[in-house]
Design a protein around this motif. Structure first.
Motif, PDB file in Angstrom:
ATOM      1  N   SER A  52      -7.220  -2.301   1.772  1.00  0.00           N
ATOM      2  CA  SER A  52      -8.487  -2.182   1.390  1.00  0.00           C
ATOM      3  C   SER A  52      -8.748  -0.868   0.818  1.00  0.00           C
ATOM      4  O   SER A  52      -8.527  -0.025   1.407  1.00  0.00           O
ATOM      5  N   GLY A  53      -9.270  -0.832  -0.571  1.00  0.00           N
ATOM      6  CA  GLY A  53      -9.712   0.459  -0.877  1.00  0.00           C
ATOM      7  C   GLY A  53      -8.564   1.284  -1.710  1.00  0.00           C
ATOM      8  O   GLY A  53      -8.686   2.194  -2.372  1.00  0.00           O
ATOM      9  N   ILE A  54      -7.379   1.032  -1.312  1.00  0.00           N
ATOM     10  CA  ILE A  54      -6.185   1.670  -1.737  1.00  0.00           C
ATOM     11  C   ILE A  54      -5.298   0.916  -2.988  1.00  0.00           C
ATOM     12  O   ILE A  54      -4.614   1.568  -3.473  1.00  0.00           O
ATOM     13  N   LEU A  55      -5.414  -0.398  -2.700  1.00  0.00           N
ATOM     14  CA  LEU A  55      -4.492  -1.280  -3.439  1.00  0.00           C
ATOM     15  C   LEU A  55      -5.136  -1.941  -4.845  1.00  0.00           C
ATOM     16  O   LEU A  55      -6.555  -2.401  -4.410  1.00  0.00           O
ATOM     17  N   SER A  56      -4.950  -1.723  -5.942  1.00  0.00           N
ATOM     18  CA  SER A  56      -5.120  -2.703  -6.994  1.00  0.00           C
ATOM     19  C   SER A  56      -3.898  -3.437  -7.451  1.00  0.00           C
ATOM     20  O   SER A  56      -3.041  -2.960  -7.673  1.00  0.00           O
ATOM     21  N   LEU A  57      -3.969  -4.884  -7.455  1.00  0.00           N
ATOM     22  CA  LEU A  57      -2.989  -5.590  -8.024  1.00  0.00           C
ATOM     23  C   LEU A  57      -3.195  -5.943  -9.495  1.00  0.00           C
ATOM     24  O   LEU A  57      -4.414  -6.256  -9.883  1.00  0.00           O
ATOM     25  N   GLY A  58      -1.789  -6.002 -10.269  1.00  0.00           N
ATOM     26  CA  GLY A  58      -2.027  -6.399 -11.658  1.00  0.00           C
ATOM     27  C   GLY A  58      -2.039  -8.039 -11.723  1.00  0.00           C
ATOM     28  O   GLY A  58      -1.997  -8.584 -10.837  1.00  0.00           O
ATOM     29  N   THR A  59      -2.008  -8.312 -13.044  1.00  0.00           N
ATOM     30  CA  THR A  59      -2.374 -10.032 -13.330  1.00  0.00           C
ATOM     31  C   THR A  59      -0.800 -10.463 -12.588  1.00  0.00           C
ATOM     32  O   THR A  59       0.113  -9.903 -12.841  1.00  0.00           O
ATOM     33  N   ASN A  60      -1.106 -11.635 -12.168  1.00  0.00           N
ATOM     34  CA  ASN A  60      -0.125 -12.156 -11.416  1.00  0.00           C
ATOM     35  C   ASN A  60       0.685 -11.917 -10.356  1.00  0.00           C
ATOM     36  O   ASN A  60       1.490 -12.177  -9.684  1.00  0.00           O
ATOM     37  N   ASN A  61       0.092 -10.594  -9.785  1.00  0.00           N
ATOM     38  CA  ASN A  61       0.251 -10.001  -8.641  1.00  0.00           C
ATOM     39  C   ASN A  61       1.798  -9.434  -8.706  1.00  0.00           C
ATOM     40  O   ASN A  61       2.347  -9.167  -7.713  1.00  0.00           O
ATOM     41  N   THR A  62       2.001  -8.990  -9.984  1.00  0.00           N
ATOM     42  CA  THR A  62       3.931  -8.530 -10.032  1.00  0.00           C
ATOM     43  C   THR A  62       3.660  -7.256 -10.330  1.00  0.00           C
ATOM     44  O   THR A  62       4.734  -6.612 -10.484  1.00  0.00           O
ATOM     45  N   PHE A  63       2.501  -6.392 -10.223  1.00  0.00           N
ATOM     46  CA  PHE A  63       2.443  -4.970 -10.292  1.00  0.00           C
ATOM     47  C   PHE A  63       1.364  -4.559  -9.180  1.00  0.00           C
ATOM     48  O   PHE A  63       0.385  -5.305  -9.110  1.00  0.00           O
ATOM     49  N   ALA A  64       1.587  -3.505  -8.313  1.00  0.00           N
ATOM     50  CA  ALA A  64       0.523  -2.868  -7.638  1.00  0.00           C
ATOM     51  C   ALA A  64       0.591  -1.556  -7.524  1.00  0.00           C
ATOM     52  O   ALA A  64       1.374  -0.880  -8.014  1.00  0.00           O
ATOM     53  N   SER A  65      -0.620  -1.023  -7.676  1.00  0.00           N
ATOM     54  CA  SER A  65      -0.867   0.470  -7.711  1.00  0.00           C
ATOM     55  C   SER A  65      -1.619   0.826  -6.433  1.00  0.00           C
ATOM     56  O   SER A  65      -2.570   0.294  -5.999  1.00  0.00           O
ATOM     57  N   LEU A  66      -1.017   1.827  -5.660  1.00  0.00           N
ATOM     58  CA  LEU A  66      -1.571   2.280  -4.636  1.00  0.00           C
ATOM     59  C   LEU A  66      -2.141   3.774  -4.992  1.00  0.00           C
ATOM     60  O   LEU A  66      -1.581   4.679  -5.392  1.00  0.00           O
ATOM     61  N   SER A  67      -3.256   4.028  -4.426  1.00  0.00           N
ATOM     62  CA  SER A  67      -4.112   5.361  -4.496  1.00  0.00           C
ATOM     63  C   SER A  67      -4.141   5.804  -2.858  1.00  0.00           C
ATOM     64  O   SER A  67      -4.884   5.612  -2.218  1.00  0.00           O
TER      65      SER A  67
END
Lengths: 182, 158
Positions: A52-67
């Motif tokens: 929560s608040g740190i993860l953003s998922l890309g299209t089709n959930n094949t990419f993840a960006s963590l802050s």
């Protein structure tokens, strides 16, 4: 007359062998031609307990960006920063791709370590990518071994961050990690 | 992992059948030597067909490839059956016809049916195969109907 028939048969046999082998070679070549079909990814990223608040998922959930955050002289744990879900039995591993700022940059010395741990569904740690610093240089990992993930299983990526005592605030680093699937 | 059959497999099967016919007609006493070479030419035609299929694989759809491949196989099968009928009716060679039917005609039809059943993924393929077979039977029937009287007499005299 008999000789002519034998010669005819021999000629036909030779031509036949030629045609059959040439046709078989063409058919085999056609079989070997590759094709690519788009399908849903069998392994993809999902949210974990600490996403929560740190993860953003890309299209089709094949990419993840963590802050992620890091605090001076304290280790911050994200038990389930991001999860990995498999819809089919596969082999997966974590692999280091890149880190910036690179070696020689004075900002690097603000970090102590950043660790990415691959945690199986039963809570066992299977391997980790540990980034540590030596003055202004990173000590980078390469990759961990492949591990079998079962269909329907959800594994976690646990992250630990730590900055040096007296670290400057606002300094950041970007790490790119690949999840290889076979 | 099982390898899926390509439509060209029927072409390959047809080529094999024409080659078998060329060799058999060469060995048997009942046929003119030109017949064997004609069958060999038909096999070469099949090879050219397969070559063209590979070259234009991107532009020819699977349905089209299946259509001409199956037509070629059907032609080969029609020739096998035709030779059997020729031995039986024109040559009145009952023994040879029976041996030919059990050793060549029946196995080839069975093998072709087996591979066709393996390949068939869709009803449309069955319908296309049925349509082409029917058209071919109709064509053969028409050819027999319009055959000149002189040729008929010649055939009967044989």
């Amino acid at each position: 007359m008999k000789n002519r028939k034998s010669l005819d048969f021999l000629a036909l046999l030779l031509i036949s062998m030629l045609i059959v082998s040439a046709s078989a070679a063409i058919y085999y070549a056609m079989l070997a031609q590759s094709s690519a079909t788009i399908g849903a990814a069998a392994v993809y990223f999902t949210t974990g307990k600490d996403s929560s608040g740190i993860l953003s998922l890309g299209t089709n959930n094949t990419f993840a960006s963590l802050s992620l955050s890091a605090y001076p002289n304290v280790t911050l744990y994200y038990d389930e920063a991001v999860n990995i879900t498999a819809t089919a039995a596969k082999q997966i591993r974590l692999r280091h791709v890149s880190i910036s700022p690179g070696d020689g940059n004075p900002n690097v010395s603000n970090f102590t370590s950043i660790v990415f741990r691959l945690i199986a569904a039963n809570g066992t740690e299977l391997g980790n990518l540990t980034y540590t610093t030596a003055t202004d240089d990173w000590t980078e990992p390469t990759q961990i071994g492949y591990f079998a993930i079962g269909a329907g299983q959800e594994w976690a990526i646990k992250v630990e961050t730590k900055a040096t005592a007296g670290a400057t605030t606002g300094i950041s680093t970007t790490i790119v990690i690949a999840v290889d699937v076979t | 992992m099982a390898i899926e059959l390509l439509p060209e497999f029927f072409l390959f099967l047809g080529i094999d059948l024409f080659i078998a016919l060329a060799l058999l007609t060469c060995v048997m006493e009942h046929f003119n030597r030109l017949i064997s070479y004609l069958y060999e030419a038909a096999a070469v035609f099949g090879y050219v067909n397969m070559f063209m299929s590979r070259e234009f694989i991107a532009s020819f759809g699977e349905y089209m490839r299946f259509s001409y491949s199956f037509l070629y196989l059907a032609l080969a099968l029609a020739n096998v059956i035709g030779i059997n009928v020729y031995l039986l009716v024109s040559k009145k060679s009952w023994g040879t016809a029976k041996v030919f039917a059990s050793c060549v005609t029946f196995p080839t039809v069975l093998i072709s049916t087996f591979f066709f059943s393996l390949y068939c993924k869709d009803t449309s393929y069955v319908l296309t195969a049925a349509l082409m077979s029917s058209a071919m039977i109709l064509g053969i029937g028409i050819a027999f109907l319009v055959v000149p009287e002189k040729l008929k007499e010649k055939l009967e005299r044989r």
